[in-house]
Design a protein around this motif. Structure first.
Motif, PDB file in Angstrom:
ATOM      1  N   ALA A  87       0.678  -0.679  -0.021  1.00 33.22           N
ATOM      2  CA  ALA A  87       0.069  -0.180   0.057  1.00 33.22           C
ATOM      3  C   ALA A  87       0.977   1.257  -0.074  1.00 33.22           C
ATOM      4  N   GLY A  88       2.484   1.326   0.413  1.00 30.19           N
ATOM      5  CA  GLY A  88       3.273   2.746   0.962  1.00 30.19           C
ATOM      6  C   GLY A  88       3.649   2.951  -0.881  1.00 30.19           C
ATOM      7  N   SER A  89       3.728   1.621  -1.063  1.00 33.20           N
ATOM      8  CA  SER A  89       4.625   1.488  -2.578  1.00 33.20           C
ATOM      9  C   SER A  89       3.891   2.368  -3.440  1.00 33.20           C
ATOM     10  N   LEU A  90       2.071   1.602  -3.168  1.00 29.43           N
ATOM     11  CA  LEU A  90       1.742   2.813  -4.227  1.00 29.43           C
ATOM     12  C   LEU A  90       1.135   3.789  -3.920  1.00 29.43           C
ATOM     13  N   VAL A  91       1.037   4.567  -3.057  1.00 31.92           N
ATOM     14  CA  VAL A  91       0.692   5.923  -1.841  1.00 31.92           C
ATOM     15  C   VAL A  91       2.162   6.217  -3.283  1.00 31.92           C
ATOM     16  N   VAL A  92       3.545   6.334  -2.054  1.00 31.45           N
ATOM     17  CA  VAL A  92       5.120   7.173  -3.171  1.00 31.45           C
ATOM     18  C   VAL A  92       4.924   6.702  -4.450  1.00 31.45           C
ATOM     19  N   ALA A  93       4.224   5.881  -5.200  1.00 27.58           N
ATOM     20  CA  ALA A  93       4.374   5.422  -6.965  1.00 27.58           C
ATOM     21  C   ALA A  93       3.462   6.657  -7.475  1.00 27.58           C
ATOM     22  N   ALA A  94       2.080   6.986  -6.669  1.00 20.93           N
ATOM     23  CA  ALA A  94       0.959   7.558  -7.288  1.00 20.93           C
ATOM     24  C   ALA A  94       1.808   9.135  -6.762  1.00 20.93           C
ATOM     25  N   TRP A  95       2.769   9.951  -5.988  1.00 23.83           N
ATOM     26  CA  TRP A  95       2.996  10.581  -5.672  1.00 23.83           C
ATOM     27  C   TRP A  95       4.602  10.583  -6.766  1.00 23.83           C
ATOM     28  N   TRP A  96       4.679  10.043  -7.006  1.00 26.11           N
ATOM     29  CA  TRP A  96       6.335   9.790  -8.201  1.00 26.11           C
ATOM     30  C   TRP A  96       5.948  10.350  -8.936  1.00 26.11           C
ATOM     31  N   VAL A  97       4.505   9.833  -9.916  1.00 26.43           N
ATOM     32  CA  VAL A  97       4.155  10.252 -11.244  1.00 26.43           C
ATOM     33  C   VAL A  97       3.461  11.775 -10.971  1.00 26.43           C
ATOM     34  N   VAL A  98       3.022  12.450 -10.317  1.00 27.30           N
ATOM     35  CA  VAL A  98       2.402  13.733 -10.013  1.00 27.30           C
ATOM     36  C   VAL A  98       3.935  14.408  -9.718  1.00 27.30           C
ATOM     37  N   ALA A  99       4.805  14.060  -9.049  1.00 28.97           N
ATOM     38  CA  ALA A  99       6.159  14.577  -9.675  1.00 28.97           C
ATOM     39  C   ALA A  99       6.836  14.587 -10.575  1.00 28.97           C
ATOM     40  N   GLU A 100       6.659  13.698 -11.349  1.00 20.96           N
ATOM     41  CA  GLU A 100       7.436  13.696 -12.667  1.00 20.96           C
ATOM     42  C   GLU A 100       6.794  14.292 -13.503  1.00 20.96           C
ATOM     43  N   LEU A 101       5.488  14.457 -13.878  1.00 24.12           N
ATOM     44  CA  LEU A 101       4.512  15.360 -14.651  1.00 24.12           C
ATOM     45  C   LEU A 101       4.827  17.207 -14.149  1.00 24.12           C
ATOM     46  N   LYS A 102       4.689  17.565 -13.027  1.00 18.56           N
ATOM     47  CA  LYS A 102       5.254  18.663 -12.768  1.00 18.56           C
ATOM     48  C   LYS A 102       6.570  19.376 -12.891  1.00 18.56           C
ATOM     49  N   SER A 103       7.717  18.780 -13.717  1.00 22.68           N
ATOM     50  CA  SER A 103       8.856  18.562 -13.302  1.00 22.68           C
ATOM     51  C   SER A 103       9.520  18.663 -14.522  1.00 22.68           C
ATOM     52  N   GLU A 104      10.605  19.804 -14.897  1.00 21.00           N
ATOM     53  CA  GLU A 104      11.056  20.663 -16.569  1.00 21.00           C
ATOM     54  C   GLU A 104      11.489  19.635 -16.531  1.00 21.00           C
ATOM     55  N   HIS A 105      11.833  18.320 -15.948  1.00 19.11           N
ATOM     56  CA  HIS A 105      12.966  17.461 -16.564  1.00 19.11           C
ATOM     57  C   HIS A 105      12.783  16.004 -15.636  1.00 19.11           C
ATOM     58  N   PRO A 106      11.569  15.332 -15.973  1.00 17.16           N
ATOM     59  CA  PRO A 106      11.505  14.254 -15.307  1.00 17.16           C
ATOM     60  C   PRO A 106      12.454  13.426 -15.149  1.00 17.16           C
ATOM     61  N   LEU A 107      12.977  12.314 -14.476  1.00 15.80           N
ATOM     62  CA  LEU A 107      13.053  10.874 -14.180  1.00 15.80           C
ATOM     63  C   LEU A 107      12.810  10.474 -15.684  1.00 15.80           C
ATOM     64  N   VAL A 108      11.918  10.400 -15.626  1.00 12.20           N
ATOM     65  CA  VAL A 108      11.084   9.214 -16.760  1.00 12.20           C
ATOM     66  C   VAL A 108       9.387  10.015 -17.220  1.00 12.20           C
ATOM     67  N   ASP A 109      10.292  10.411 -18.250  1.00 10.43           N
ATOM     68  CA  ASP A 109       8.342  10.682 -18.822  1.00 10.43           C
ATOM     69  C   ASP A 109       7.558  10.620 -19.131  1.00 10.43           C
TER      70      ASP A 109
END
Length: 461
Positions: A223-245
């Motif tokens: 469950a924790g990994s899913l929550v952090v994964a969702a946060w990761w997706v949001v953070a990547e979408l907001k980044s100008e230079h995402p680690l993974v597009d």
């Protein structure tokens, strides 16, 4: 010396050797074996994820790809050297962490191939790299048994150290420079979040056979990994230079290929674990063949040989009919291999299943790599192929632990009964059937679009 499946096989040999040194045998050795192997595998896979994203760490991407390939090989050699001289678990974990950075070599290789070679040779060259994975994996499986029986587990590292160091020296001399350049930067928050959710997920999966899939620890970590994964997706979408597009990950040619990879990885990697365990089971159980560690490796020799042959054939097919065809064919043939295992009762049937698995893996893995390379712009090749390998690895880790859970629930005395193996092979067959369906979802690309124009038909620059 191989892909994740064979590498996991050597980890099991290593864990078994250490558990044996602790004085535990039979069923009592299982907690020590699984716990040690899980910890080593977890640290190794976490480091592989960091290594695969390392090609984002410099503004001059291709300079990093060539230098990164050399650095990666030397880092792998260093980790292997530390493993060879390790005398304690913490030291072995450090060795596996450093070795894990070697996972970056394949995405870097695919990027270099795409940038340097003529477009019409890209598919066959990537398929050749996938075939070499089969050779290295096969050597690891076959040689690990005799090495462990006649020498010691330290030599499971000394021999690969010599090979890896030689490969690093050759890379310094032979890898050409490219004129292609692309700007990039590392997204540190994205890197931290990605490492966090992957570590939590892999820890839950690797320890599930000991904790139980319904335990508070396992459920909480997933469950924790899913929550952090969702946060990761949001953070990547907001980044100008995402680690993974994330826009790249949504491309039809990318997400369908990754879906097929995780499902095929579930079944395919499980075979590397299940076949040796199955044939090593004593004949007194009524179904095993009583094979030694060395003999059990020989049952996977057909996998190695057919994987090498069919990966090259798959590369040629990709240039003629596109990469989707060998992917579908590979998924179907691998499924047939597990169908044979469901009903197996003789050694020749295991050899037949092993050969079918090699044919399927040879076709499918070469196709997966090519499909990802074809679907994205050239500057995203490393990240896209790295993520594809990660989801394939996650599928393999889940498959191995699901298999372990089923077998553990069907232990009679010291060994699982035949029903446990039958159910496990059947589950893998069903997952692979879903994988066949996923491979059919992959958008079809013409060979001209994929290998002559060199422009991704499902992505734009």
């Amino acid at each position: 010396m191989g892909s994740h499946g064979p590498r996991a096989r050597r980890l099991r040999l290593l864990a078994a050797a250490v558990a044996d040194r602790s004085g535990t045998t039979g069923a009592a050795a299982r907690p020590a074996h699984d716990g040690l192997r899980g910890r080593l595998d977890l640290h190794h896979l976490s480091a592989r994820r960091v290594g695969r994203d390392a090609n984002r760490w410099t503004p001059r991407r291709h300079v990093w790809q060539e230098a990164g390939a050399r650095i990666t090989l030397f880092a792998l050699a260093l980790g292997t050297l530390i493993g060879a001289i390790a005398t304690s678990l913490p030291m072995m974990i450090v060795a596996r962490l450093i070795q894990g950075m070697g996972g970056a070599i394949f995405p870097l290789s695919f990027g270099i191939i795409r940038d340097v070679l003529p477009r019409e040779k890209v598919a066959s060259s990537i398929a050749l790299i996938s075939g070499l994975l089969g050779i290295g994996g096969g050597l690891g499986i076959v040689l690990a048994g005799p090495i462990l029986e006649t020498l010691s587990y330290h030599w499971l590292f000394w021999i690969p150290f010599v090979v890896t160091l030689g490969a690093a020296v050759i890379a310094v001399v032979a890898i050409p420079e490219s004129e292609i350049r692309a700007k990039g930067d590392i997204h540190w928050l994205g890197a931290a979040l990605l490492s966090t959710w992957l570590t939590a997920l892999l820890l839950a999966v690797s320890e599930s056979s000991k904790w139980g899939w319904g335990s508070t620890k396992t459920v909480g970590l997933i469950a924790g990994s899913l929550v952090v994964a969702a946060w990761w997706v949001v953070a990547e979408l907001k980044s100008e230079h995402p680690l993974v597009d994330m826009r790249m990950m949504r491309l039809p040619g990318v997400w369908t290929t990754n879906l097929a990879a995780i499902l095929l990885g579930f079944g395919m990697y499980s075979g590397f674990v299940l076949i040796p365990q199955f044939v090593q089971t004593p004949t007194s159980t009524g179904y095993g063949f009583g094979a030694t560690v060395t003999q059990s490796g020989l049952f996977l020799v057909p996998t190695t040989i057919t994987m090498l042959i069919c990966s090259n054939i798959g590369g040629r097919l990709s240039t003629v009919v596109g990469s989707k065809v060998p992917l579908v064919v590979g998924a179907i043939v691998t499924t047939l291999g597990f169908v044979v295992l469901v009903f197996t009762s003789a050694k020749w049937e295991v050899y037949l299943a092993s050969a079918l698995m090699g044919v399927g893996i040879g076709f499918a893995f070469a196709a997966l790599a090519n499909l990802i390379v074809e679907a994205v712009p050239s500057h995203q090749t490393g990240v896209a192929s790295g993520m594809n390998t990660v989801v394939r690895t996650i599928g393999g880790a889940i498959g191995a632990e699901v298999a372990a859970t089923i077998l553990a629930a069907n232990v009679k005395g010291l060994y699982p009964d035949k029903h446990g193996y039958t159910v496990t092979f059947l589950v893998c067959t069903l997952v692979l059937l879903v994988g066949v369906g996923a491979s059919l979802l992959v958008p079809r690309r013409s060979s001209r679009d994929a290998h002559v124009s060199g422009l991704p038909a499902m992505a734009s620059e």
